[in-house]
Design a protein around this motif. Sequence first.
Motif, mmCIF file in Angstrom:
data_model
loop_
_atom_site.group_PDB
_atom_site.id
_atom_site.type_symbol
_atom_site.label_atom_id
_atom_site.label_comp_id
_atom_site.label_asym_id
_atom_site.label_seq_id
_atom_site.Cartn_x
_atom_site.Cartn_y
_atom_site.Cartn_z
ATOM 1 N N UNK A 1 8.588 8.511 6.494
ATOM 2 C CA UNK A 1 10.019 8.176 6.383
ATOM 3 C C UNK A 1 10.387 7.827 4.940
ATOM 4 N N UNK A 2 9.516 7.096 4.265
ATOM 5 C CA UNK A 2 9.808 6.706 2.883
ATOM 6 C C UNK A 2 9.832 7.916 1.947
ATOM 7 N N UNK A 3 8.927 8.865 2.188
ATOM 8 C CA UNK A 3 8.781 10.014 1.285
ATOM 9 C C UNK A 3 9.568 11.230 1.747
ATOM 10 N N UNK A 4 10.057 11.202 2.985
ATOM 11 C CA UNK A 4 10.716 12.389 3.530
ATOM 12 C C UNK A 4 9.750 13.541 3.695
ATOM 13 N N UNK B 1 0.832 -1.201 0.000
ATOM 14 C CA UNK B 1 0.000 0.000 0.000
ATOM 15 C C UNK B 1 0.869 1.254 0.000
ATOM 16 N N UNK B 2 1.906 1.276 0.823
ATOM 17 C CA UNK B 2 2.776 2.443 0.877
ATOM 18 C C UNK B 2 3.502 2.641 -0.451
ATOM 19 N N UNK B 3 3.940 1.556 -1.050
ATOM 20 C CA UNK B 3 4.598 1.659 -2.358
ATOM 21 C C UNK B 3 3.623 2.168 -3.412
ATOM 22 N N UNK B 4 2.362 1.740 -3.322
ATOM 23 C CA UNK B 4 1.355 2.206 -4.282
ATOM 24 C C UNK B 4 1.125 3.710 -4.139
ATOM 25 N N UNK B 5 1.138 4.214 -2.902
ATOM 26 C CA UNK B 5 0.978 5.653 -2.695
ATOM 27 C C UNK B 5 2.156 6.424 -3.273
ATOM 28 N N UNK B 6 3.368 5.948 -3.030
ATOM 29 C CA UNK B 6 4.542 6.612 -3.599
ATOM 30 C C UNK B 6 4.485 6.628 -5.121
ATOM 31 N N UNK B 7 4.090 5.505 -5.692
ATOM 32 C CA UNK B 7 4.032 5.424 -7.154
ATOM 33 C C UNK B 7 2.949 6.333 -7.714
ATOM 34 N N UNK B 8 1.782 6.343 -7.059
ATOM 35 C CA UNK B 8 0.678 7.172 -7.547
ATOM 36 C C UNK B 8 1.013 8.653 -7.474
ATOM 37 N N UNK C 1 -6.910 2.952 11.910
ATOM 38 C CA UNK C 1 -7.088 2.687 10.488
ATOM 39 C C UNK C 1 -6.788 3.911 9.626
ATOM 40 N N UNK C 2 -6.361 5.010 10.259
ATOM 41 C CA UNK C 2 -5.930 6.214 9.548
ATOM 42 C C UNK C 2 -4.456 6.527 9.829
ATOM 43 N N UNK C 3 -4.048 6.267 11.060
ATOM 44 C CA UNK C 3 -2.725 6.665 11.534
ATOM 45 C C UNK C 3 -1.623 5.688 11.189
ATOM 46 N N UNK C 4 -1.924 4.387 11.110
ATOM 47 C CA UNK C 4 -0.894 3.350 11.101
ATOM 48 C C UNK C 4 0.179 3.558 10.032
ATOM 49 N N UNK C 5 -0.209 3.961 8.851
ATOM 50 C CA UNK C 5 0.775 4.115 7.776
ATOM 51 C C UNK C 5 1.462 5.459 7.721
ATOM 52 N N UNK C 6 1.090 6.389 8.609
ATOM 53 C CA UNK C 6 1.571 7.761 8.483
ATOM 54 C C UNK C 6 3.081 7.879 8.671
ATOM 55 N N UNK C 7 3.591 7.391 9.785
ATOM 56 C CA UNK C 7 5.028 7.507 10.038
ATOM 57 C C UNK C 7 5.860 6.710 9.019
ATOM 58 N N UNK C 8 5.475 5.460 8.713
ATOM 59 C CA UNK C 8 6.261 4.736 7.692
ATOM 60 C C UNK C 8 6.288 5.454 6.350
ATOM 61 N N UNK C 9 5.153 5.983 5.916
ATOM 62 C CA UNK C 9 5.134 6.696 4.634
ATOM 63 C C UNK C 9 5.948 7.982 4.731
#
Length: 296
Positions: A107-110, A74-81, A97-105
Amino acid sequence: MSLSSESRPRPSWQVREPPPPTGRPLPAAAHLPGLRRVVAPNPGPMTGHGTNSWLVDHPGGTAVIDPGSDHPAHLEALLAAAGGRITHILLTHTHHDHLTGARPLGRMAGAPVCGFRHSAVPAFTPDIALDDGSVVAGLTALHTPGHATDHLCFLTAERIVFTGDHIMGWSTTMVPPAPDGSVRQFLDGLARINALAPTLLLPAHGPPIPNPESCIHALAAHRQSREDRILAALRQGPATLEEMMRRVYRAIPSTLRRAAELNLLAHLEKLRDDGCAIHDRDGWRANAPHEERPSP
């Protein structure tokens, strides 16, 4: 997060869709190429088909609203989109269900994570603290507590509103009791959004809502109907919360029972604050004859 408490015919205001694909961008509408969603792979009774992670293009790049899931695909799909141009990560609120991906994304996106200045999760502090009226990535934050104390909606210049869990077209919203939620604040938020005359509502779960006014009025009417039903149950005599559950809900799936209890308690608190109900050692009971009041 929703509460579909009983089996009943589909209300006319509901907007539903077949299970959407995950992992690829879906347009909000054909005439809005700068707005799209990637549905997170976190379906369930309270999340529907999954959390909508909305991507919003602006002159500096792309903002992502509610990453939703930390699933790597999912995080990779957001970066690609976003074409690698994520500038901000915005949270409508800090439910998992809103917060969980915030910090990982982030870090990935800066990219910084932006959320309401008073987080409902003690362990989370946003990188950029937003207040009511703050503008970020071309979006205006609207503090709309009720479902959560730190809930925000986001308004575009075209009067499109990203409604988080405050307004959804596929189901009604679960409103918890104090200190986490408030039916009165939820209703006030509905009225505030309706007063903006929005052109489109984009919720965190379910499809876009093309008829904002009719949906908002229906949701307010649903709350009034629920309140009237609770008042009728109170007039049967004092009752514990468990007894009120039996009086108010004909049947409810076990997966939704706790949410229904919290929702019922939130309504009882509003009735108490309105002077229509009393809570004492005998439980809950009616305080005075109820007069019809117009829906907000």
